[in-house]
Design a protein around this motif. Structure first.
Motif, PDB file in Angstrom:
ATOM      1  N   HIS A 297       0.840  -1.195   0.000  1.00  8.80           N
ATOM      2  CA  HIS A 297       0.000   0.000   0.000  1.00  8.80           C
ATOM      3  C   HIS A 297       0.873   1.242   0.000  1.00  8.80           C
ATOM      4  O   HIS A 297       1.701   1.430   0.893  1.00  8.80           O
ATOM      5  N   GLY A 298       0.708   2.068  -1.018  1.00  9.54           N
ATOM      6  CA  GLY A 298       1.395   3.341  -1.040  1.00  9.54           C
ATOM      7  C   GLY A 298       2.633   3.359  -1.909  1.00  9.54           C
ATOM      8  O   GLY A 298       3.238   2.336  -2.218  1.00  9.54           O
ATOM      9  N   LEU A 299       3.009   4.550  -2.283  1.00 11.19           N
ATOM     10  CA  LEU A 299       4.115   4.756  -3.211  1.00 11.19           C
ATOM     11  C   LEU A 299       5.438   4.240  -2.669  1.00 11.19           C
ATOM     12  O   LEU A 299       6.306   3.818  -3.439  1.00 11.19           O
ATOM     13  N   ASP A 300       5.609   4.245  -1.350  1.00 11.24           N
ATOM     14  CA  ASP A 300       6.864   3.782  -0.762  1.00 11.24           C
ATOM     15  C   ASP A 300       7.118   2.299  -1.022  1.00 11.24           C
ATOM     16  O   ASP A 300       8.252   1.828  -0.883  1.00 11.24           O
ATOM     17  N   THR A 301       6.074   1.565  -1.403  1.00 10.33           N
ATOM     18  CA  THR A 301       6.238   0.126  -1.659  1.00 10.33           C
ATOM     19  C   THR A 301       6.508  -0.183  -3.122  1.00 10.33           C
ATOM     20  O   THR A 301       6.720  -1.349  -3.472  1.00 10.33           O
ATOM     21  N   TYR A 302       6.480   0.853  -3.988  1.00 10.48           N
ATOM     22  CA  TYR A 302       6.790   0.629  -5.404  1.00 10.48           C
ATOM     23  C   TYR A 302       8.311   0.684  -5.571  1.00 10.48           C
ATOM     24  O   TYR A 302       8.888   1.699  -5.984  1.00 10.48           O
ATOM     25  N   THR A 303       8.966  -0.412  -5.226  1.00 12.71           N
ATOM     26  CA  THR A 303      10.421  -0.513  -5.270  1.00 12.71           C
ATOM     27  C   THR A 303      10.816  -1.851  -5.872  1.00 12.71           C
ATOM     28  O   THR A 303       9.973  -2.722  -6.133  1.00 12.71           O
ATOM     29  N   PHE A 335       0.320   3.822  -5.891  1.00 10.18           N
ATOM     30  CA  PHE A 335       0.507   2.392  -6.093  1.00 10.18           C
ATOM     31  C   PHE A 335      -0.233   1.578  -5.031  1.00 10.18           C
ATOM     32  O   PHE A 335      -0.190   1.898  -3.848  1.00 10.18           O
ATOM     33  N   GLU A 336      -0.915   0.513  -5.499  1.00  7.41           N
ATOM     34  CA  GLU A 336      -1.557  -0.479  -4.647  1.00  7.41           C
ATOM     35  C   GLU A 336      -1.331  -1.855  -5.271  1.00  7.41           C
ATOM     36  O   GLU A 336      -1.256  -1.983  -6.500  1.00  7.41           O
ATOM     37  N   TYR A 337      -1.242  -2.873  -4.424  1.00  4.80           N
ATOM     38  CA  TYR A 337      -0.987  -4.232  -4.927  1.00  4.80           C
ATOM     39  C   TYR A 337      -1.506  -5.242  -3.916  1.00  4.80           C
ATOM     40  O   TYR A 337      -1.430  -5.006  -2.698  1.00  4.80           O
ATOM     41  N   ALA A 338      -1.980  -6.363  -4.409  1.00  5.63           N
ATOM     42  CA  ALA A 338      -2.315  -7.496  -3.551  1.00  5.63           C
ATOM     43  C   ALA A 338      -2.364  -8.756  -4.400  1.00  5.63           C
ATOM     44  O   ALA A 338      -2.737  -8.724  -5.573  1.00  5.63           O
ATOM     45  N   ASP A 339      -1.988  -9.855  -3.799  1.00  7.09           N
ATOM     46  CA  ASP A 339      -2.122 -11.159  -4.439  1.00  7.09           C
ATOM     47  C   ASP A 339      -3.532 -11.655  -4.141  1.00  7.09           C
ATOM     48  O   ASP A 339      -3.817 -12.153  -3.052  1.00  7.09           O
ATOM     49  N   THR A 340      -4.422 -11.456  -5.087  1.00  5.16           N
ATOM     50  CA  THR A 340      -5.800 -11.889  -4.934  1.00  5.16           C
ATOM     51  C   THR A 340      -6.454 -11.982  -6.297  1.00  5.16           C
ATOM     52  O   THR A 340      -5.952 -11.416  -7.268  1.00  5.16           O
ATOM     53  N   ALA A 341      -7.555 -12.696  -6.361  1.00  4.95           N
ATOM     54  CA  ALA A 341      -8.320 -12.822  -7.605  1.00  4.95           C
ATOM     55  C   ALA A 341      -9.793 -12.695  -7.278  1.00  4.95           C
ATOM     56  O   ALA A 341     -10.246 -13.091  -6.196  1.00  4.95           O
ATOM     57  N   GLY A 342     -10.545 -12.146  -8.201  1.00  4.35           N
ATOM     58  CA  GLY A 342     -11.973 -11.956  -8.010  1.00  4.35           C
ATOM     59  C   GLY A 342     -12.541 -11.139  -9.151  1.00  4.35           C
ATOM     60  O   GLY A 342     -12.431 -11.527 -10.313  1.00  4.35           O
ATOM     61  N   PHE A 343     -13.074  -9.969  -8.838  1.00  6.67           N
ATOM     62  CA  PHE A 343     -13.636  -9.093  -9.866  1.00  6.67           C
ATOM     63  C   PHE A 343     -13.649  -7.670  -9.331  1.00  6.67           C
ATOM     64  O   PHE A 343     -13.358  -7.424  -8.147  1.00  6.67           O
ATOM     65  N   ALA A 344     -13.964  -6.732 -10.205  1.00  6.50           N
ATOM     66  CA  ALA A 344     -14.087  -5.339  -9.802  1.00  6.50           C
ATOM     67  C   ALA A 344     -15.381  -4.770 -10.365  1.00  6.50           C
ATOM     68  O   ALA A 344     -15.894  -5.250 -11.382  1.00  6.50           O
ATOM     69  N   VAL A 345     -15.905  -3.777  -9.689  1.00  5.35           N
ATOM     70  CA  VAL A 345     -17.038  -3.015 -10.202  1.00  5.35           C
ATOM     71  C   VAL A 345     -16.533  -1.606 -10.483  1.00  5.35           C
ATOM     72  O   VAL A 345     -16.090  -0.905  -9.574  1.00  5.35           O
ATOM     73  N   ILE A 346     -16.571  -1.216 -11.750  1.00  3.96           N
ATOM     74  CA  ILE A 346     -16.140   0.117 -12.159  1.00  3.96           C
ATOM     75  C   ILE A 346     -17.380   0.989 -12.296  1.00  3.96           C
ATOM     76  O   ILE A 346     -18.323   0.629 -13.010  1.00  3.96           O
ATOM     77  N   THR A 347     -17.384   2.130 -11.633  1.00  6.93           N
ATOM     78  CA  THR A 347     -18.525   3.041 -11.672  1.00  6.93           C
ATOM     79  C   THR A 347     -18.110   4.359 -12.313  1.00  6.93           C
ATOM     80  O   THR A 347     -17.134   4.984 -11.885  1.00  6.93           O
ATOM     81  N   VAL A 348     -18.842   4.739 -13.350  1.00  5.69           N
ATOM     82  CA  VAL A 348     -18.587   5.992 -14.070  1.00  5.69           C
ATOM     83  C   VAL A 348     -19.724   6.950 -13.733  1.00  5.69           C
ATOM     84  O   VAL A 348     -20.889   6.694 -14.060  1.00  5.69           O
ATOM     85  N   SER A 349     -19.388   8.045 -13.073  1.00  2.00           N
ATOM     86  CA  SER A 349     -20.388   9.022 -12.677  1.00  2.00           C
ATOM     87  C   SER A 349     -19.847  10.411 -12.989  1.00  2.00           C
ATOM     88  O   SER A 349     -19.031  10.958 -12.254  1.00  2.00           O
ATOM     89  N   GLY A 350     -20.278  10.969 -14.098  1.00  2.00           N
ATOM     90  CA  GLY A 350     -19.742  12.244 -14.536  1.00  2.00           C
ATOM     91  C   GLY A 350     -18.256  12.127 -14.791  1.00  2.00           C
ATOM     92  O   GLY A 350     -17.796  11.235 -15.500  1.00  2.00           O
TER      93      GLY A 350
END
Length: 373
Positions: A297-303, A335-350
Motif C-alpha cells: 500500500h502506497g508509493l513507498d512500496t513501489y520498489t 501504487f496499490e498491490y495485492a495477491d488476490t483474484a476476483g472481480f471489480a465493479v467500475i462506476t462511471v459518474s460524470g
C-alpha cells in the motif's frame, strides 16, 4: 509492508485513495463488471501428444485450470450474476461485463480443439445468464498453440463484434483492435499481439471526443509485482514504441484496464506531460472465500523489493527486474498491490470513475479506488 490492520483502516476510511482529480458534476452514471484472466479449460480440449512434445511444462498448469474451471468458476459467475442483480436499481446500473483477455487457456494443439475450447467457453458465459453483454480483449493464451489464431478469428472475434454492437450500434470491426462508446466513455480494445496496434491507438486518440478513455490491454503497460519484465514493449529494441504508448496514454489521461500477471494492482504514472492510471485484476479464483495477501500500500512500496513477492520466478533476472523499478518509480505517483483474484465493479459518474475491488466471490469490496485522472 503495512500491517493488515493499517491496510483495512485505509480501505474503510471515508476518504478514498485518490487516483485522479476531476471535479465536474456526475452525469449519466453507469457501472460495469471488470474480470481479469479466466483461462477457461478442460483436459478434453488438448492434444496430449502435441502438448508433451511442445509444451510439456504447461501440463500441471492446464490440469489446475481445468479443475478450477469445473469446480470454482461456476460459483464465481453465480456470484457475479448476483452482484449484477444487486446493482440494477442503483444510481449506476451495470451495463456490461468486460474481461481483459486470456478468456481461454489455449495450448490445444489443433485448430479444431482450439475452436471447441472457444465455443465451450462462450457457451459457459452465455449459460451463466448474466443479463448484460460480455465484451473482452485478446490475451496471449487466446492465440497460443497450433490453430489458436485461426480459432480466435473463427469463434471469438464474431462474438466480440456482436457483443460490442449490442452496446454501440455504430461499432463495426473485423479485428481485435476496436472501439466501443457507451455514455460519455470510449473503450479502446487494444490487441497487444498485432504490430499495427500502436498506430491504431494513436488514430483513435486523435479522434477522441468522449470524456473518458478506457484502454483495455491484456499485459500491463507499467510494470508491477515480481514479473517486471512482463509488461508491453519491454524489450530494449522496443523503447521507442513504449515511449510513444506512454505519451498517448498520458496525454489522453487514459484509464488502462488489464491483467496477465494474475494479481491486483492499481497505479498512476506520469507521461506525456500529464498522467494516466492502470488497473489490473485477476479472475483465476482458487477459492471463493479467499482473502488478499502480500498487500502493498502506497508509493513507498513501489520498489525493486517487489521481486521478492515471487522468489522462485527467474532468479537470474532479479537484478534486471530491480533496475526496472529504479527507473520506473521516478514516474509512478500512486501504487496499490495485492495477491488476490476476483472481480471489480467500475462506476462511471460524470467525471469521476471509481473501482471497487472484490476478492473471490465476496460481495463486500476489500478496497475502493478513484481511477479517473
Amino acid at each position: 509492508m503495512p500491517s493488515r490492520r493499517r491496510f483495512l483502516h485505509t480501505c474503510t476510511a471515508a476518504t478514498l485513495p485518490v487516483f485522479g482529480s476531476h471535479a465536474a458534476a456526475p452525469s449519466k452514471p453507469f457501472s460495469f463488471i471488470l474480470l481479469g484472466d479466466l483461462h477457461y479449460d478442460s483436459l478434453a480440449h488438448h492434444d496430449m501428444k502435441w502438448l508433451a512434445a511442445h509444451h510439456a511444462g504447461d501440463l500441471s498448469q492446464i490440469q489446475n485450470y481445468s479443475r478450477l474451471t469445473a469446480e470454482v468458476m461456476p460459483g464465481m459467475f453465480a456470484a457475479i450474476k448476483q452482484r449484477i442483480a444487486s446493482l440494477q436499481n442503483s444510481a449506476a446500473p451495470p451495463a456490461f461485463v468486460l474481461q481483459v483477455g486470456d478468456l481461454v487457456e489455449g495450448l490445444c494443439g489443433t485448430a479444431e480443439l482450439s475452436a471447441r475450447q472457444n465455443r465451450e467457453a462462450l457457451a459457459f458465459v452465455t449459460q451463466a445468464d448474466l443479463g448484460i453483454p460480455f465484451v473482452f480483449t485478446k490475451g496471449n493464451h487466446d492465440v497460443t498453440g497450433d490453430g489458436a489464431k485461426e480459432a480466435f478469428d473463427e469463434v471469438l472475434l464474431p462474438f466480440m463484434t456482436k457483443a460490442a454492437r449490442t452496446l454501440d450500434s455504430t461499432a463495426t470491426h473485423t479485428q481485435a483492435n476496436h472501439t466501443m462508446t457507451y455514455g460519455d466513455s470510449q473503450f479502446a480494445f487494444f490487441d497487444a499481439y498485432d504490430k499495427t496496434s500502436l498506430e491504431w491507438l494513436e488514430a483513435v486518440a486523435a479522434k477522441r471526443t468522449a470524456e473518458h478513455l478506457f484502454v483495455i490491454i491484456h499485459p500491463p503497460v507499467v510494470p508491477y509485482g515480481a514479473r517486471a519484465t512482463w509488461h508491453l514493449y519491454a524489450g530494449e529494441k522496443l523503447k521507442a514504441q513504449r515511449a510513444k504508448l506512454l505519451d498517448i496514454l498520458g496525454q489522453q489521461q487514459a484509464m488502462v484496464l488489464g491483467g496477465h500477471l494474475h494479481k491486483f494492482s492499481a497505479l498512476t504514472r506520469l507521461a506525456g506531460g500529464k498522467r494516466f492510471s492502470q488497473l489490473a485484476v485477476s479472475s483465476v479464483v482458487s477459492s471463493l472465500n479467499q482473502k488478499p495477501k502480500d498487500i502493498l500500500h502506497g508509493l513507498d512500496t513501489y520498489t525493486g523489493d517487489q521481486v521478492n513477492l515471487e522468489p522462485k520466478h527467474a532468479p537470474d533476472t532479479a537484478t534486471q527486474r530491480r533496475e526496472i523499478y529504479t527507473t520506473e518509480r521516478k514516474e509512478v505517483t500512486a501504487f496499490e498491490y495485492a495477491d488476490t483474484a476476483g472481480f471489480a465493479v467500475i462506476t462511471v459518474s460524470g467525471s469521476q470513475v471509481t473501482a471497487s475491488i472484490h476478492s473471490g466471490s465476496q460481495s463486500e469490496a476489500f478496497q475502493t479506488l478513484k481511477i479517473s485522472v
